[in-house]
Design a protein around this motif. Structure first.
Motif, short mmCIF file in Angstrom:
data_model
loop_
_atom_site.label_atom_id
_atom_site.label_comp_id
_atom_site.label_asym_id
_atom_site.label_seq_id
_atom_site.Cartn_x
_atom_site.Cartn_y
_atom_site.Cartn_z
N ALA A 71 3.87 -13.18 -5.93
CA ALA A 71 3.87 -11.71 -5.95
C ALA A 71 2.45 -11.15 -5.82
CB ALA A 71 4.53 -11.20 -7.22
N GLY A 72 1.48 -11.77 -6.44
CA GLY A 72 0.10 -11.30 -6.38
C GLY A 72 -0.46 -11.38 -4.97
N GLN A 73 -0.11 -12.43 -4.23
CA GLN A 73 -0.60 -12.58 -2.87
C GLN A 73 0.00 -11.50 -1.96
OE1 GLN A 73 0.68 -16.66 -2.38
NE2 GLN A 73 -1.47 -17.31 -2.21
N VAL A 74 1.30 -11.27 -2.09
CA VAL A 74 1.97 -10.24 -1.28
C VAL A 74 1.40 -8.87 -1.61
CG1 VAL A 74 4.17 -9.13 -0.74
CG2 VAL A 74 4.06 -11.61 -0.99
N ALA A 75 1.22 -8.58 -2.89
CA ALA A 75 0.67 -7.29 -3.30
C ALA A 75 -0.74 -7.11 -2.76
CB ALA A 75 0.67 -7.17 -4.82
N SER A 76 -1.52 -8.17 -2.75
CA SER A 76 -2.89 -8.11 -2.24
C SER A 76 -2.90 -7.80 -0.75
CB SER A 76 -3.57 -9.44 -2.52
OG SER A 76 -4.92 -9.38 -2.24
N ILE A 77 -2.03 -8.44 -0.01
CA ILE A 77 -1.94 -8.19 1.44
C ILE A 77 -1.49 -6.76 1.71
CG2 ILE A 77 -0.66 -8.79 3.53
CD1 ILE A 77 -0.70 -11.72 2.43
N LYS A 78 -0.49 -6.30 0.96
CA LYS A 78 0.00 -4.93 1.14
C LYS A 78 -1.10 -3.91 0.84
CE LYS A 78 4.92 -5.40 0.49
NZ LYS A 78 6.06 -4.69 -0.09
N ALA A 79 -1.86 -4.16 -0.21
CA ALA A 79 -2.96 -3.25 -0.56
C ALA A 79 -4.02 -3.23 0.52
CB ALA A 79 -3.57 -3.66 -1.90
N LEU B 182 -3.50 -3.71 3.75
CA LEU B 182 -2.95 -3.04 4.94
C LEU B 182 -2.78 -1.53 4.77
CD1 LEU B 182 -0.15 -5.61 5.86
CD2 LEU B 182 -2.27 -5.20 7.11
N GLU B 183 -2.57 -1.09 3.56
CA GLU B 183 -2.25 0.32 3.30
C GLU B 183 -3.27 1.33 3.83
OE1 GLU B 183 -1.06 3.21 -0.41
OE2 GLU B 183 -0.80 1.06 -0.64
N PRO B 184 -4.58 1.10 3.71
CA PRO B 184 -5.53 2.08 4.24
C PRO B 184 -5.37 2.35 5.75
CG PRO B 184 -6.66 0.55 2.80
CD PRO B 184 -5.27 0.02 2.99
N TRP B 185 -4.76 1.41 6.45
CA TRP B 185 -4.52 1.59 7.89
C TRP B 185 -3.11 2.10 8.17
CZ3 TRP B 185 -7.65 -2.27 6.01
CH2 TRP B 185 -8.96 -2.25 6.47
N PHE C 234 10.91 -9.78 5.66
CA PHE C 234 9.65 -10.32 6.14
C PHE C 234 8.45 -9.59 5.52
CE2 PHE C 234 12.71 -11.28 9.54
CZ PHE C 234 12.67 -12.66 9.45
N GLY C 235 8.61 -8.33 5.24
CA GLY C 235 7.51 -7.55 4.68
C GLY C 235 7.25 -7.82 3.22
N ASP C 236 8.29 -8.21 2.50
CA ASP C 236 8.13 -8.52 1.07
C ASP C 236 8.12 -10.02 0.80
OD1 ASP C 236 7.98 -5.88 0.20
OD2 ASP C 236 10.16 -5.69 0.04
N GLY D 285 2.45 13.64 2.46
CA GLY D 285 1.95 14.50 3.53
C GLY D 285 1.86 13.76 4.84
N PRO D 286 1.44 14.48 5.88
CA PRO D 286 1.39 13.91 7.23
C PRO D 286 0.46 12.70 7.33
CG PRO D 286 1.03 16.28 7.27
CD PRO D 286 1.01 15.86 5.84
N LEU D 287 0.85 11.76 8.16
CA LEU D 287 0.02 10.58 8.40
C LEU D 287 -1.35 10.96 8.94
CD1 LEU D 287 2.49 7.97 9.94
CD2 LEU D 287 1.35 7.84 7.74
N ALA D 288 -1.41 12.01 9.72
CA ALA D 288 -2.69 12.43 10.30
C ALA D 288 -3.71 12.72 9.20
CB ALA D 288 -2.49 13.66 11.18
N ASP D 289 -3.27 13.31 8.10
CA ASP D 289 -4.19 13.58 6.99
C ASP D 289 -4.71 12.29 6.38
OD1 ASP D 289 -3.80 16.27 7.40
OD2 ASP D 289 -2.35 16.49 5.76
N ARG D 290 -3.83 11.30 6.24
CA ARG D 290 -4.26 10.02 5.67
C ARG D 290 -5.18 9.30 6.65
NH1 ARG D 290 1.11 10.12 3.90
NH2 ARG D 290 1.80 8.62 5.45
N ASP D 291 -4.94 9.45 7.96
CA ASP D 291 -5.82 8.84 8.95
C ASP D 291 -7.23 9.42 8.84
OD1 ASP D 291 -3.93 7.17 10.02
OD2 ASP D 291 -3.39 8.51 11.66
N LYS D 292 -7.33 10.73 8.64
CA LYS D 292 -8.65 11.37 8.51
C LYS D 292 -9.38 10.84 7.29
CE LYS D 292 -7.19 15.66 10.70
NZ LYS D 292 -6.79 17.04 10.46
N GLU D 293 -8.64 10.66 6.19
CA GLU D 293 -9.26 10.15 4.97
C GLU D 293 -9.80 8.75 5.22
OE1 GLU D 293 -6.39 10.32 1.84
OE2 GLU D 293 -6.09 12.48 2.08
N HIS D 294 -9.00 7.90 5.88
CA HIS D 294 -9.43 6.53 6.15
C HIS D 294 -10.63 6.52 7.08
CE1 HIS D 294 -9.43 2.30 6.87
NE2 HIS D 294 -9.28 2.49 8.16
N THR D 295 -10.62 7.36 8.10
CA THR D 295 -11.72 7.42 9.06
C THR D 295 -13.01 7.85 8.37
OG1 THR D 295 -10.18 7.92 10.83
CG2 THR D 295 -12.48 8.41 11.24
N SER D 296 -12.92 8.85 7.51
CA SER D 296 -14.13 9.32 6.83
C SER D 296 -14.64 8.28 5.85
CB SER D 296 -13.88 10.66 6.13
OG SER D 296 -12.93 10.51 5.10
#
Length: 70
Positions: free
Chosen positions: A4-12, A14-17, A25-27, A51-62
């Motif tokens: 579970a720790g390995q899967v959670a680490s991979i998910k964490a 990937l999340e910023p993107w 397969f995802g879990d 909220g919109p993905l575009a807002d999260r994309d801006k946060e990640h880009t900045s």
């Protein structure tokens, strides 16, 4: 990779993107298709509430821009 720790680490990682994994397969676990659909619906509701993905994309880009200046 079934720990579970390995899967959670991979998910964490990937999340910023805005990459989210759910289902068999995802879990990295065997679940029935109805459970997969339920997890997908839960993720959709969570993302819609954030909220919109575009807002999260801006946060990640900045954040990436700020990191590259170090």
């Amino acid at each position: 990779l079934r720990e579970a720790g390995q899967v959670a680490s991979i998910k964490a990682w990937l999340e910023p993107w805005n990459i989210y994994t759910v289902g068999r397969f995802g879990d990295w676990e065997y679940v029935n298709s109805d459970k997969c659909v339920h997890k997908g619906l839960e993720l959709g509701a969570q993302l819609a509430a954030e909220g919109p993905l575009a807002d999260r994309d801006k946060e990640h880009t900045s954040e990436s821009s700020a990191d590259s200046g170090k």
